[in-house]
Motif scaffolding. Structure first.
Motif, mmCIF file in Angstrom:
data_model
loop_
_atom_site.group_PDB
_atom_site.id
_atom_site.type_symbol
_atom_site.label_atom_id
_atom_site.label_comp_id
_atom_site.label_asym_id
_atom_site.label_seq_id
_atom_site.Cartn_x
_atom_site.Cartn_y
_atom_site.Cartn_z
ATOM 1 N N ASN A 639 2.800 2.376 6.119
ATOM 2 C CA ASN A 639 3.981 2.264 7.210
ATOM 3 C C ASN A 639 3.972 3.004 8.112
ATOM 4 O O ASN A 639 3.264 4.425 7.855
ATOM 5 C CB ASN A 639 5.163 2.108 6.656
ATOM 6 N N ALA A 640 4.174 3.103 9.396
ATOM 7 C CA ALA A 640 4.089 3.903 10.366
ATOM 8 C C ALA A 640 5.335 3.552 11.615
ATOM 9 O O ALA A 640 4.929 2.986 12.545
ATOM 10 C CB ALA A 640 2.716 3.828 11.186
ATOM 11 N N ASN A 641 6.274 3.844 11.042
ATOM 12 C CA ASN A 641 7.481 3.572 12.090
ATOM 13 C C ASN A 641 7.449 2.338 12.451
ATOM 14 O O ASN A 641 7.096 1.331 11.637
ATOM 15 C CB ASN A 641 7.683 4.378 13.343
ATOM 16 N N GLN A 642 7.668 1.758 13.678
ATOM 17 C CA GLN A 642 7.661 0.377 14.123
ATOM 18 C C GLN A 642 6.505 0.295 15.130
ATOM 19 O O GLN A 642 6.434 -0.639 16.063
ATOM 20 C CB GLN A 642 9.003 0.139 14.881
ATOM 21 N N ILE A 643 5.184 1.093 15.040
ATOM 22 C CA ILE A 643 4.208 0.984 15.883
ATOM 23 C C ILE A 643 3.419 -0.203 15.914
ATOM 24 O O ILE A 643 2.838 -0.748 16.777
ATOM 25 C CB ILE A 643 3.591 2.521 15.948
ATOM 26 N N PHE A 644 3.174 -0.497 14.556
ATOM 27 C CA PHE A 644 2.335 -1.674 14.420
ATOM 28 C C PHE A 644 3.406 -2.952 14.202
ATOM 29 O O PHE A 644 4.289 -2.960 13.348
ATOM 30 C CB PHE A 644 1.405 -1.767 12.868
ATOM 31 N N ARG A 645 2.818 -4.024 14.802
ATOM 32 C CA ARG A 645 3.829 -5.266 14.329
ATOM 33 C C ARG A 645 2.930 -6.360 13.378
ATOM 34 O O ARG A 645 3.513 -7.172 12.984
ATOM 35 C CB ARG A 645 4.267 -5.999 15.775
ATOM 36 N N ASP A 646 1.658 -6.475 13.649
ATOM 37 C CA ASP A 646 0.886 -7.246 13.100
ATOM 38 C C ASP A 646 0.722 -6.746 11.512
ATOM 39 O O ASP A 646 -0.023 -5.871 11.071
ATOM 40 C CB ASP A 646 -0.492 -7.412 13.627
ATOM 41 N N PRO A 647 1.375 -7.870 10.531
ATOM 42 C CA PRO A 647 1.525 -7.495 9.327
ATOM 43 C C PRO A 647 0.325 -7.090 8.845
ATOM 44 O O PRO A 647 -0.180 -6.442 7.672
ATOM 45 C CB PRO A 647 2.140 -8.553 8.661
ATOM 46 N N ALA A 648 -0.913 -7.769 9.289
ATOM 47 C CA ALA A 648 -2.283 -7.644 8.750
ATOM 48 C C ALA A 648 -2.824 -6.270 8.583
ATOM 49 O O ALA A 648 -3.591 -6.175 7.995
ATOM 50 C CB ALA A 648 -3.272 -8.535 9.659
ATOM 51 N N TRP A 649 -2.181 -5.344 9.372
ATOM 52 C CA TRP A 649 -2.617 -3.856 9.383
ATOM 53 C C TRP A 649 -2.584 -3.140 8.167
ATOM 54 O O TRP A 649 -3.324 -2.291 7.737
ATOM 55 C CB TRP A 649 -2.076 -3.014 10.523
ATOM 56 N N ARG A 650 -1.601 -3.898 7.392
ATOM 57 C CA ARG A 650 -1.507 -3.046 6.093
ATOM 58 C C ARG A 650 -2.535 -3.476 5.114
ATOM 59 O O ARG A 650 -2.838 -4.553 4.845
ATOM 60 C CB ARG A 650 -0.187 -3.422 5.387
ATOM 61 N N ARG A 651 -2.921 -2.240 4.383
ATOM 62 C CA ARG A 651 -3.927 -2.656 3.405
ATOM 63 C C ARG A 651 -3.550 -2.592 1.998
ATOM 64 O O ARG A 651 -4.149 -3.020 1.182
ATOM 65 C CB ARG A 651 -5.134 -1.436 3.192
ATOM 66 N N ASP A 652 -2.219 -2.325 1.792
ATOM 67 C CA ASP A 652 -1.481 -2.396 0.597
ATOM 68 C C ASP A 652 -0.072 -2.870 0.685
ATOM 69 O O ASP A 652 0.375 -2.603 2.029
ATOM 70 C CB ASP A 652 -1.893 -1.473 -0.364
ATOM 71 N N ASP A 653 0.922 -2.888 -0.245
ATOM 72 C CA ASP A 653 2.166 -3.285 -0.256
ATOM 73 C C ASP A 653 2.558 -4.007 1.045
ATOM 74 O O ASP A 653 3.583 -3.588 1.592
ATOM 75 C CB ASP A 653 2.649 -1.756 -0.018
ATOM 76 N N PRO A 654 1.968 -5.165 0.990
ATOM 77 C CA PRO A 654 2.385 -6.138 2.131
ATOM 78 C C PRO A 654 3.862 -6.706 2.315
ATOM 79 O O PRO A 654 4.444 -6.556 3.295
ATOM 80 C CB PRO A 654 1.478 -7.433 2.000
ATOM 81 N N GLU A 655 4.485 -6.484 1.041
ATOM 82 C CA GLU A 655 5.773 -6.855 0.976
ATOM 83 C C GLU A 655 7.076 -5.747 1.093
ATOM 84 O O GLU A 655 8.142 -6.101 1.191
ATOM 85 C CB GLU A 655 6.473 -7.726 -0.208
ATOM 86 N N GLY A 656 6.688 -4.535 1.173
ATOM 87 C CA GLY A 656 7.421 -3.344 1.254
ATOM 88 C C GLY A 656 8.456 -3.305 -0.013
ATOM 89 O O GLY A 656 9.573 -3.670 -0.089
#
Ligand SMILES: Nc1nc2c(c(=O)[nH]1)N[C@H]1C(S)=C(S)[C@@H](COP(=O)(O)OP(=O)(O)OC[C@H]3O[C@@H](n4cnc5c(=O)[nH]c(N)nc54)[C@H](O)[C@@H]3O)O[C@H]1N2
Ligand SMILES: Nc1nc2c(c(=O)[nH]1)N[C@H]1C(S)=C(S)[C@@H](COP(=O)(O)OP(=O)(O)OC[C@H]3O[C@@H](n4cnc5c(=O)[nH]c(N)nc54)[C@H](O)[C@@H]3O)O[C@H]1N2
Ligand code: SF4
Ligand SMILES: [Mo]
Length: 753
Positions: A639-656
């Motif tokens: 996670n990185a504040n609200q800087i990325f909006r495309d969920p595909a950027w996350r490599r894990d924990d997609p659902e938070g």
């Protein structure tokens, strides 16, 4: 898990490295470290990203997030044209000329009818675009308003208020020298994820392996940082004030304070001694959930250590007693003399000031302000986001009617999403400047698309990592996306349309004069000049205030003067310029009380201490209706504040996921992976629960930096990306002095979805 190696390549979607450009220098924009990067680009994409070994602070270091930066630069939610809201609440594309003209006209009309107090600026630069504050200040000035609502005022302003009392100025900029310390005390921070000092994962690894260095972590959660520590003080959530008081009590009661330092450098210690002599150390340590003998031992070792640094962050600020916690943490290093020395805590110069000083509004003849409805005083020239909805959503003729948001997504990131939505819908004018269609932009009357931070000149200058102070002016790597403008141009056009001129607006004045002042700019583009103008002014001020430190970096007074020499260095060094080199002793230059001393006793906060006793007695920490405390918004790997909006950027924990102790799951009759409803007195979210043995029973955690929506596939409806945690938080749940939110101590109940 290890920090990403310096040569790991970017996971850029759909790009190939063949035919890429040469390596170019820039910086990561994802957290306050702003590590130096070297990148290759092709067809509008980053193709390779590696750490810049020549960067003064990061020296080639990167964490796992930097390789994902192409997801910031390229995604389906970028804005490409100014938008205006229609009567039916849809948006229409309009030209820049129309947008600027209409907005300027409405702003001026509102100001002239209702005075500048009807206008608030919100945001002003995220983790990587630090120039934003300059334009915001110019707009506020033109609007004759002082209302600047900033995310800093949902974390650090309690601490700034304390600095005003201790050091004489709220703008005294505190930092710490963790990398050189032998004893490190982390209070409510998880630097393995959040960083907060250069090369954090590497430094944490080194400290943990070194038998001569000691790391103590105060965190209810067994985080990765806590796992690496020599001692993990798993404090009960929200009870840090008891622990810190017990540590101060130990030091004072056992006479472990630094008598000589106090004698020479401070005043007010007698009062501190008096108050902390009375602290029931064992009772407080136990109430904090800790072994009193261990608390005493940590306090003794900290006091006795030579190079000892304290780093505190949201775990102290976003919790009960926020401003008091900050004060107690600072008293620890001040009464033990761990200040203004290598490996300790100290104060830092500011280049373009990120924060200022606010005096008492009631004694200032209108120079400093309070909010109109709540009567809350500015701190460091900032106002707290927790107060903004209440300042808008009322019938007071002096209410806020127009809000300008830049580089912030308060609908998701300020406390109380529902209150914000309701208030923003009531505004007469909401303008949002952003690169993406944020939740806040979706409510705006006008949305103005900015070029990305890699498409324009921008700068990072939080400058942590003393003694070396750096300023990183970053060049554009890509052509601006069609339809976008860089902020300097947006704001200069707007100011001119509002009737401002070089003589009424210092920003316009600087832009007009910069050619004459800095001859090397004559052949540069207008865009560059607009950025360079305030930096030129800043260089002059900084060089005159910090002459010796600037000269140590090689800038020289010969020829055009020290400020011009410094400016020349900043605009020519693509990998970040060292602008000042300080001795730790020079911290004393930033202490601004007339007597040059630290004023230890803050009556308002010492008078708060007896409440701790009362809160134990009156059951403040028990709540049958909401039996869990939620840490609403922790830093995780992706996670990185609200800087990325495309969920595909996350490599894990997609659902938070909601992290919860396995015993709690058992008690609720649930298994890991179940959907649960988390409900506060303000709202509810549905999330996936995940057992985490690092939790304490009764304490659960949701991540920060989720809850955006993103365009669905093939133009389908927008899809939510994990929990919007501030649906659960209430505007009124905040610190009595600074109004910083209690995000880490949110009372909730949990049930199966
Ligand atoms: N990966 C990543 N890094 C980031 C960011 C990001 O979004 N993602 N954001 C950046 C920003 S803006 C900031 S401000 C920093 C914040 O950096 P941190 O403050 O380190 O971040 P958090 O994880 O929110 O909170 C720190 C810790 O507080 C603990 N905590 C919760 N309640 C309590 C309590 O009652 N007492 C104590 N002592 N601790 C408690 C949590 O368990 C957590 O481990 O991170 C920066 N770095
Ligand atoms: N519950 C809960 N809430 C929290 C926290 C928490 O721990 N828990 N943490 C709080 C903290 S510490 C912080 S700092 C805040 C962070 O939250 P915010 O202050 O809202 O900041 P960012 O998430 O950094 O949002 C940056 C915005 O800037 C936009 N942007 C990116 N580049 C540019 C650019 O070049 N120009 C413009 N104009 N815009 C750009 C992005 O698209 C994004 O919308 O959240 C706070 N909210
Ligand atoms: S530590 Fe911060 S600035 Fe450095 S690479 Fe990671 S996210 Fe980027
Ligand atoms: Mo933050």
């Amino acid at each position: 898990m290890s920090a990403m190696s310096a040569t790991e390549t970017a996971g850029a979607p759909g790009a190939t490295p063949s035919g890429a450009t040469d390596w170019k220098k820039t910086a990561c924009i994802l957290c306050t470290e702003n590590c130096g990067l070297e990148v290759q680009i092709e067809d509008g994409h980053f193709t390779r990203i590696r750490g810049d070994k020549s960067h003064h602070h990061s020296r080639g270091y990167l964490c796992q997030k930097a390789s994902r930066l192409d997801y910031y630069q390229n995604h389906n939610d970028r804005l490409t044209t100014p938008l205006r809201r229609r009567a039916d609440n849809t948006f229409e594309a309009i030209s820049w000329d129309i947008a600027i003209g209409e907005i300027a006209e409405r702003l001026v009309a509102l100001r002239d009818e209702h005075t500048g107090r009807c206008f608030a600026f919100s945001g002003g630069g995220g983790q990587g675009n630090h120039l934003g504050g300059i334009y915001g200040n110019a707009l506020k000035r033109a609007m004759k308003s002082r209302f600047h609502y900033s995310s800093l005022a949902q974390e650090k302003t309690g601490g700034f208020w304390v600095n005003g009392h201790l050091y004489g100025r709220q703008s005294a900029f505190p930092t710490n020298d963790v990398p050189n310390a032998d004893f490190i005390l982390f209070l409510g921070t998880n630097p393995w994820q959040s960083h907060g000092f250069p090369r954090a994962r590497k430094v944490l690894g080194e400290i943990s392996k070194d038998p001569n260095r000691k790391m103590v972590v105060v965190d209810p959660w067994r985080t990765k940082t806590a796992e690496l520590a020599d001692v993990h003080l798993a404090v009960r959530p929200g009870r840090d004030a008891y622990l810190l008081s017990a540590m101060l009590g130990t030091i004072v009661q056992e006479g472990l304070e630094a008598a000589e330092f106090i004698e020479n450098r401070a005043v007010g210690f007698e009062r501190i001694r008096e108050v902390f002599s009375e602290i029931p150390v064992d009772q407080y340590a136990e109430f904090a959930g800790l072994d009193p003998a261990l608390v005493r031992q940590v306090a003794r070792e900290y006091a006795a250590a030579d190079k000892a640094a304290i780093r505190a962050d949201l775990g102290l600020e976003h919790t009960f007693h926020s401003t008091l916690n900050d004060y107690l943490g600072k008293l620890l290093y001040l009464i033990t003399g761990h200040f203004a020395r290598e490996g300790c805590n100290h104060l830092l110069a500011q280049f373009l000031p990120i924060i200022g000083h606010s005096g008492d509004p009631d004694a200032s003849g209108g120079k400093y302000w309070r909010t109109t409805v709540g009567g809350v005083s500015e701190i460091s020239q900032l106002f707290p986001p927790n107060e903004l909805p209440g300042e808008i959503n009322n019938d007071d003729p002096g209410r806020i009617r127009a809000v300008w948001v830049d580089s912030m997504n308060p609908i998701n990131t300020a406390a109380d999403t529902q209150a914000y939505v309701e208030a923003f819908e009531k505004l007469e004018l909401l303008v949002v400047v952003d690169v993406a269609m944020t939740e806040t932009a979706q409510l705006a009357d006008y949305v103005l698309p900015a070029s990305s931070q890699f498409e324009k000149w921008e700068a990072t200058f939080f400058g942590a990592g003393v003694p070396s102070h750096i300023f990183h002016l970053r060049e554009p790597l890509f052509e601006p996306m069609e339809g976008t403008l860089a902020e300097p141009e947006i704001y200069t056009r707007l100011l001119r349309a509002m009737g401002e001129t070089a003589s009424t607006s210092p920003l316009l004045g600087a832009v007009d004069q910069v050619d004459a002042m800095a001859p090397q700019l004559r052949d540069q583009s207008d865009n560059f000049k607009m950025v360079a103008a305030p930096i030129f002014m800043g260089s002059q001020t900084y060089a005159s205030k910090n002459k010796v430190a600037v000269e140590r970096t090689g800038s020289s007074d010969e020829g055009m003067g020290l400020g011009a020499s410094l400016f020349g260095k900043i605009i020519s060094e693509r990998g970040g310029a060292e602008i000042g080199r300080f001795d730790f002793e020079e911290t004393w230059d930033f202490v601004r009380h007339g007597d040059g001393r630290i004023h230890l006793a803050i009556d308002e906060l010492l008078g708060w201490l007896p409440d701790l006793e009362r809160e134990i007695e009156n059951g403040f920490y028990e709540d049958e209706k909401f039996p869990f405390l939620l840490s609403a918004g922790g830093r995780r790997s992706y996670n990185a504040n609200q800087i990325f909006r495309d969920p595909a950027w996350r490599r894990d924990d997609p659902e938070g996921a909601l992290w919860i102790h396995p015993d709690d799951l058992d008690r609720l009759g649930l298994a890991s992976g179940t959907e649960v409803v988390v409900e506060s007195n303000r709202g509810r979210v549905t999330v996936t629960a995940e057992a985490d043995p690092g939790a304490q029973p009764g304490f659960v955690a949701l991540p920060h930096g989720y809850g955006m929506t993103y365009p669905g596939e093939d133009g389908g409806p927008r899809v939510a990306d994990g929990p919007a945690v501030n649906i659960l938080t209430a505007a009124g749940e905040c610190d009595p002095i600074a109004r910083t939110p209690y995000h880490k101590n949110v009372r909730v109940k949990i049930r199966k979805a």
